[in-house]
Design a protein around this motif. Structure first.
Motif, PDB file in Angstrom:
ATOM      1  N   ASP A  56       0.836  -1.209   0.000  1.00  0.00           N
ATOM      2  CA  ASP A  56       0.000   0.000   0.000  1.00  0.00           C
ATOM      3  C   ASP A  56       0.868   1.257   0.000  1.00  0.00           C
ATOM      4  N   HIS A  57       1.900   1.212  -0.832  1.00  0.00           N
ATOM      5  CA  HIS A  57       2.807   2.352  -0.971  1.00  0.00           C
ATOM      6  C   HIS A  57       3.235   2.412  -2.434  1.00  0.00           C
ATOM      7  N   HIS A  58       2.966   3.544  -3.104  1.00  0.00           N
ATOM      8  CA  HIS A  58       3.026   3.563  -4.563  1.00  0.00           C
ATOM      9  C   HIS A  58       4.030   4.589  -5.082  1.00  0.00           C
ATOM     10  N   THR A  73       8.282   9.067  -2.457  1.00  0.00           N
ATOM     11  CA  THR A  73       8.072   9.954  -1.318  1.00  0.00           C
ATOM     12  C   THR A  73       6.754   9.527  -0.687  1.00  0.00           C
ATOM     13  N   HIS A  75       3.284  10.615   0.560  1.00  0.00           N
ATOM     14  CA  HIS A  75       2.340  11.734   0.488  1.00  0.00           C
ATOM     15  C   HIS A  75       1.709  11.997   1.854  1.00  0.00           C
ATOM     16  N   ASP A  76       1.375  10.921   2.551  1.00  0.00           N
ATOM     17  CA  ASP A  76       0.718  11.062   3.861  1.00  0.00           C
ATOM     18  C   ASP A  76       1.634  11.758   4.874  1.00  0.00           C
TER      19      ASP A  76
HETATM   20  C1  H2B Z   1      -5.195   5.166   1.697  1.00  0.00           C
HETATM   21  C2  H2B Z   1      -3.837   4.667   1.318  1.00  0.00           C
HETATM   22  O1  H2B Z   1      -3.346   3.794   2.306  1.00  0.00           O
HETATM   23  C3  H2B Z   1      -2.845   5.796   1.168  1.00  0.00           C
HETATM   24  O2  H2B Z   1      -3.362   6.767   0.305  1.00  0.00           O
HETATM   25  C4  H2B Z   1      -1.467   5.330   0.719  1.00  0.00           C
HETATM   26  C5  H2B Z   1      -1.459   4.731  -0.676  1.00  0.00           C
HETATM   27  N1  H2B Z   1      -0.145   4.826  -1.306  1.00  0.00           N
HETATM   28  C6  H2B Z   1       0.725   5.751  -0.969  1.00  0.00           C
HETATM   29  N2  H2B Z   1       1.850   5.909  -1.647  1.00  0.00           N
HETATM   30  C7  H2B Z   1       2.726   6.876  -1.367  1.00  0.00           C
HETATM   31  N3  H2B Z   1       3.837   7.008  -2.097  1.00  0.00           N
HETATM   32  N4  H2B Z   1       2.503   7.716  -0.347  1.00  0.00           N
HETATM   33  C8  H2B Z   1       1.411   7.633   0.416  1.00  0.00           C
HETATM   34  O3  H2B Z   1       1.252   8.430   1.339  1.00  0.00           O
HETATM   35  C9  H2B Z   1       0.484   6.607   0.127  1.00  0.00           C
HETATM   36  N5  H2B Z   1      -0.595   6.443   0.856  1.00  0.00           N
END
Ligand code: H2B
Length: 97
Positions: A56-58, A73, A75-76
């Motif tokens: 869950d990290h993209h 990076t 995002h959260d």
């Molecule tokens: C809801 C979900 O868990 C979040 O949006 C995840 C998804 N993938 C993500 N990927 C990245 N690169 N940063 C994030 O903060 C992130 N948050």
């Protein structure tokens, strides 16, 4: 929520990922991957996508024929976190294998 890395921890951690470059403007790391052709590049992207979805990290990424540019990076967190380091290490392992 995962926290952004402090400057000290970031420097220490990035020493273990020498193929990645730090991008201060984004508080991100980037790496360019070159393959023999589009098929190889896209196969790599598919493998990265499966790892990323599981974690869950993209990545932020782009592909032009045999080239894949990846930026990591969190995002959260508003910047680089341990999640980026883990994904970068997993991607490195794919190309080393
Ligand atoms: C809801 C979900 O868990 C979040 O949006 C995840 C998804 N993938 C993500 N990927 C990245 N690169 N940063 C994030 O903060 C992130 N948050």
């Amino acid at each position: 929520m995962v926290a952004r890395l402090t400057d000290g921890l970031r420097e220490e951690s990035l020493a273990a990922l020498p193929a990645w470059s730090y991008e201060p403007g984004r508080d991100a790391i980037t790496r360019r991957f070159l393959f023999t052709d589009f098929t190889e590049a896209f196969a790599f992207m598919t493998r990265v996508a499966l790892i990323a979805e599981k974690a869950d990290h993209h990545p932020e990424w782009s592909n032009v024929w045999n080239r894949v540019d990846i930026l990591l990076t969190t995002h959260d967190a508003g910047g680089l976190s341990t999640r980026d380091l883990q994904l970068a290490a997993a991607i490195d392992a794919l190309v080393k294998a």
